[in-house]
Design a protein around this motif. Structure first.
Motif, PDB file in Angstrom:
ATOM      1  N   ILE A   1      -2.137   8.373   3.127  1.00 28.06           N
ATOM      2  CA  ILE A   1      -1.538   7.104   2.141  1.00 28.06           C
ATOM      3  C   ILE A   1      -2.656   7.001   1.172  1.00 28.06           C
ATOM      4  O   ILE A   1      -2.718   6.712   0.178  1.00 28.06           O
ATOM      5  N   GLY A   2      -3.994   6.950   1.727  1.00 26.31           N
ATOM      6  CA  GLY A   2      -5.345   6.468   1.283  1.00 26.31           C
ATOM      7  C   GLY A   2      -5.703   7.573  -0.120  1.00 26.31           C
ATOM      8  O   GLY A   2      -5.824   7.203  -0.987  1.00 26.31           O
ATOM      9  N   TRP A   3      -5.220   8.758   0.153  1.00 25.77           N
ATOM     10  CA  TRP A   3      -5.431  10.062  -0.849  1.00 25.77           C
ATOM     11  C   TRP A   3      -4.445   9.643  -1.909  1.00 25.77           C
ATOM     12  O   TRP A   3      -5.036   9.683  -3.077  1.00 25.77           O
ATOM     13  N   LEU A   4      -2.990   9.159  -1.622  1.00 26.83           N
ATOM     14  CA  LEU A   4      -1.954   9.144  -2.428  1.00 26.83           C
ATOM     15  C   LEU A   4      -2.476   7.696  -3.393  1.00 26.83           C
ATOM     16  O   LEU A   4      -2.352   7.871  -4.631  1.00 26.83           O
TER      17      LEU A   4
ATOM     18  N   PRO B   1      -7.088  -5.780  -3.080  1.00 23.33           N
ATOM     19  CA  PRO B   1      -5.751  -5.781  -3.290  1.00 23.33           C
ATOM     20  C   PRO B   1      -5.611  -5.075  -4.717  1.00 23.33           C
ATOM     21  O   PRO B   1      -4.562  -4.439  -4.942  1.00 23.33           O
ATOM     22  N   LEU B   2      -6.690  -4.803  -5.465  1.00 21.93           N
ATOM     23  CA  LEU B   2      -6.672  -4.049  -6.649  1.00 21.93           C
ATOM     24  C   LEU B   2      -6.444  -2.556  -6.262  1.00 21.93           C
ATOM     25  O   LEU B   2      -5.708  -1.798  -7.010  1.00 21.93           O
ATOM     26  N   PHE B   3      -7.054  -2.172  -5.180  1.00 22.80           N
ATOM     27  CA  PHE B   3      -6.940  -0.808  -4.720  1.00 22.80           C
ATOM     28  C   PHE B   3      -5.640  -0.609  -4.241  1.00 22.80           C
ATOM     29  O   PHE B   3      -5.213   0.539  -4.526  1.00 22.80           O
ATOM     30  N   ASP B   4      -5.046  -1.444  -3.610  1.00 19.35           N
ATOM     31  CA  ASP B   4      -3.750  -1.463  -3.085  1.00 19.35           C
ATOM     32  C   ASP B   4      -2.549  -1.248  -3.955  1.00 19.35           C
ATOM     33  O   ASP B   4      -1.719  -0.652  -3.908  1.00 19.35           O
ATOM     34  N   TYR B   5      -2.873  -1.632  -5.207  1.00 14.49           N
ATOM     35  CA  TYR B   5      -2.030  -1.720  -6.336  1.00 14.49           C
ATOM     36  C   TYR B   5      -2.676  -0.557  -7.468  1.00 14.49           C
ATOM     37  O   TYR B   5      -2.237  -0.913  -8.513  1.00 14.49           O
ATOM     38  N   ALA B   6      -3.327   0.480  -6.765  1.00 14.07           N
ATOM     39  CA  ALA B   6      -3.987   1.213  -7.892  1.00 14.07           C
ATOM     40  C   ALA B   6      -3.365   1.655  -9.046  1.00 14.07           C
ATOM     41  O   ALA B   6      -3.772   1.471 -10.201  1.00 14.07           O
ATOM     42  N   TRP B   7      -2.171   2.226  -9.133  1.00 13.63           N
ATOM     43  CA  TRP B   7      -1.316   3.004  -9.898  1.00 13.63           C
ATOM     44  C   TRP B   7      -1.013   1.795 -11.028  1.00 13.63           C
ATOM     45  O   TRP B   7      -1.205   1.928 -12.363  1.00 13.63           O
ATOM     46  N   PHE B   8      -0.427   0.508 -10.310  1.00 12.15           N
ATOM     47  CA  PHE B   8       0.145  -0.362 -11.208  1.00 12.15           C
ATOM     48  C   PHE B   8      -1.142  -1.087 -12.058  1.00 12.15           C
ATOM     49  O   PHE B   8      -0.793  -1.384 -13.088  1.00 12.15           O
TER      50      PHE B   8
ATOM     51  N   LEU C   1       0.867  -1.085   0.288  1.00  9.83           N
ATOM     52  CA  LEU C   1      -0.066  -0.044  -0.017  1.00  9.83           C
ATOM     53  C   LEU C   1       0.996   1.292   0.130  1.00  9.83           C
ATOM     54  O   LEU C   1       0.667   2.070  -0.856  1.00  9.83           O
ATOM     55  N   SER C   2       1.962   1.182   0.961  1.00 12.71           N
ATOM     56  CA  SER C   2       2.635   2.473   0.859  1.00 12.71           C
ATOM     57  C   SER C   2       3.616   2.705  -0.220  1.00 12.71           C
ATOM     58  O   SER C   2       3.815   3.631  -0.833  1.00 12.71           O
ATOM     59  N   LEU C   3       3.962   1.495  -1.050  1.00 13.59           N
ATOM     60  CA  LEU C   3       4.743   1.415  -2.150  1.00 13.59           C
ATOM     61  C   LEU C   3       3.865   2.254  -3.410  1.00 13.59           C
ATOM     62  O   LEU C   3       4.293   3.115  -4.249  1.00 13.59           O
ATOM     63  N   THR C   4       2.641   1.936  -3.417  1.00 13.40           N
ATOM     64  CA  THR C   4       1.808   2.493  -4.369  1.00 13.40           C
ATOM     65  C   THR C   4       1.673   4.023  -3.898  1.00 13.40           C
ATOM     66  O   THR C   4       1.498   4.731  -4.961  1.00 13.40           O
ATOM     67  N   GLY C   5       1.595   4.408  -2.678  1.00 11.34           N
ATOM     68  CA  GLY C   5       1.327   5.704  -2.206  1.00 11.34           C
ATOM     69  C   GLY C   5       2.526   6.239  -2.893  1.00 11.34           C
ATOM     70  O   GLY C   5       2.638   7.352  -3.167  1.00 11.34           O
ATOM     71  N   MET C   6       3.884   5.863  -2.815  1.00 10.06           N
ATOM     72  CA  MET C   6       5.014   6.408  -3.116  1.00 10.06           C
ATOM     73  C   MET C   6       5.200   6.831  -4.678  1.00 10.06           C
ATOM     74  O   MET C   6       5.448   7.837  -5.181  1.00 10.06           O
ATOM     75  N   VAL C   7       4.404   6.076  -5.463  1.00  9.13           N
ATOM     76  CA  VAL C   7       4.542   5.978  -6.845  1.00  9.13           C
ATOM     77  C   VAL C   7       3.336   7.161  -7.094  1.00  9.13           C
ATOM     78  O   VAL C   7       3.517   7.953  -7.948  1.00  9.13           O
ATOM     79  N   GLY C   8       2.312   7.205  -6.398  1.00  8.51           N
ATOM     80  CA  GLY C   8       1.274   7.867  -6.571  1.00  8.51           C
ATOM     81  C   GLY C   8       1.684   9.459  -6.179  1.00  8.51           C
ATOM     82  O   GLY C   8       1.019  10.413  -6.677  1.00  8.51           O
TER      83      GLY C   8
END
Length: 431
Positions: free
Chosen positions: A326-329, A399-406, A183-190
């Motif tokens: 993090i949820g916003w990102l 899990p799809l949301f946790d990897y939203a950007w990817f 979740l945090s990794l997706t936030g970093m990318v976001g």
């Protein structure tokens, strides 16, 4: 752009979420290395053709359809405008609390300061962004120096780096740790999802492809990771000193009994926030809104729209906790990841890096598609956004949301390639 309060808070949110300092630094470095890839790829057209993002995206979405990704990016920037205004308001309120401790018990102070700082931003927009040119030259160095002062103070209070960095992670199970990591990794990318789209706005001035690649490869991961370490270290130290991880530097400074240091640090936060807010979160969306109808919406009007939408997005809720942040990102990365995937797929796989620049500035058949819209790009975008965000509504698909950007990036990119017939897209090659 890495030297700002939201970077500090992004890093400190990982410590507040349960990571130790090594896990947090590794997550930040990995996230920035990942987002560097689409950033460098989308930057290629800017450096090669000298075109900005709103023009570049016409190749994939159409001369009129380009307004769709532009508005998506603008809405996200409005949210960031609200967040930065809230941070600026908190800084002013904290300074008042330092000078007049009795105001700590007055909840109205923060709201008056927030709306006052928001109004100051609107005044700068009305006067013209050139009015803060002086601040742009000093804000980042000033904030970096004061952040290092804060770090030194916290290291001293914690008894050195040893106790501060020896804190273990606080996850109750390995699976919980991995869930928070992804979740945090997706936030970093976001965090850099907006810039990964409009990076051509900057690289259009690059001297060569090598210069934009080397500049970004050094500037983003290195600067971001080093500055993030300050947030990680200070938050780790706050656990030692105060018994709890304090992820907001403004809240942390409010715990100090050193009025001069706290006041100077808060001033630096205020200056940097004003600079970043105008430069990063007003210029882009103001131009995007103006582009919708240049006759009716001027740059000033677009700026006022940005400020009002930023208020409506309730930044105080987005910044209420590290989980909300993090949820916003992650959430908005599900909107912008599909756009990035379509842009990369169109430029590299469909057009082989060849664009007809003249046609990008005209309502021509080359990029006109159907009444100025590319329906295939819109279908790919809608599918990617739906898949990325559906997990927020359907628990089994979380899990799809946790990897939203990817999810959005790869799904929309693949769909776009499958839908677009290359033969029908031979852009002019006579440049």
């Amino acid at each position: 752009m890495s030297m700002e309060v939201t970077t500090y808070m992004l890093a400190s949110s990982l410590i507040a979420g349960g990571m130790n300092w090594k896990q947090a630094v590794g997550t930040i470095l990995l996230g920035n290395l990942i987002v560097l890839i689409p950033m460098v790829l989308n930057a290629h057209a800017g450096a090669k053709y000298g075109i900005p993002f709103p023009v570049f995206v016409r190749a994939s979405f159409g001369t009129t359809g380009a307004n769709i990704p532009a508005v998506l990016r603008a809405i996200v920037a409005c949210g960031w405008f609200g967040i930065q205004s809230w941070i600026g308001g908190q800084s002013i309120a904290a300074m008042i609390n330092v000078l007049a401790p009795a105001t700590v018990a007055m909840p109205a102070v923060i709201w008056v300061c927030f709306l006052g700082f928001w109004a100051l931003n609107m005044f700068v927009v009305w006067r013209g962004v050139e009015s803060i040119r002086f601040l742009q030259g000093i804000s980042a160095p000033f904030l970096l120096v004061m952040s290092l002062v804060l770090l030194a103070f916290m290291v001293s209070k914690a008894g050195g780096f040893g106790p501060m960095l020896s804190a273990p992670s606080h996850f109750t199970s390995t699976s919980a740790g991995w869930r928070f990591f992804f979740l945090s990794l997706t936030g970093m990318v976001g965090y850099w999802a907006t810039l990964s789209l409009n990076i051509p706005d900057f690289t259009r001035y690059a001297k060569s492809q090598e210069s934009q690649i080397v500049g970004q490869a050094f500037g983003l991961p290195v600067a971001m990771t080093l500055y993030s370490f300050i947030g990680i270290a200070c938050t780790s130290a706050s656990t030692v000193v105060f018994g709890e991880p304090i992820w907001s530097p403004i809240t942390l400074l409010g715990r100090f009994h050193q009025p001069l240091i706290a006041f100077l640090a808060l001033v630096s936060i205020l200056i940097a926030t004003l600079n970043v807010n105008i430069g990063a979160n007003v210029v882009g969306p103001s131009n995007d809104f103006s582009n919708l109808n240049p006759r009716l919406i001027s740059f000033r009007t677009g700026g006022l729209m940005t400020g009002c939408i930023g208020l409506l997005m309730m930044p105080w809720k987005l910044m209420a906790s590290h989980t909300n942040y993090i949820g916003w990102l992650v959430g908005y990365s599900g909107l912008l990841g599909p756009v990035a995937g379509i842009m990369v797929a169109d430029y590299f796989f469909i057009r082989n890096k060849v664009l007809d620049v003249n046609s990008l500035y005209q309502r021509s058949d080359v990029y006109g598609y159907v009444s100025g819209f590319n329906p295939r790009a819109i279908v790919a975008l809608v599918c990617g956004v739906f898949a990325a965000l559906i997990g927020e509504i359907v628990p089994t698909l979380k899990p799809l949301f946790d990897y939203a950007w990817f999810v959005g990036f790869f799904l929309s990119g693949a769909l776009y390639v499958a839908l677009m017939p290359k033969a029908a897209l031979s852009a002019g090659r006579s440049q």
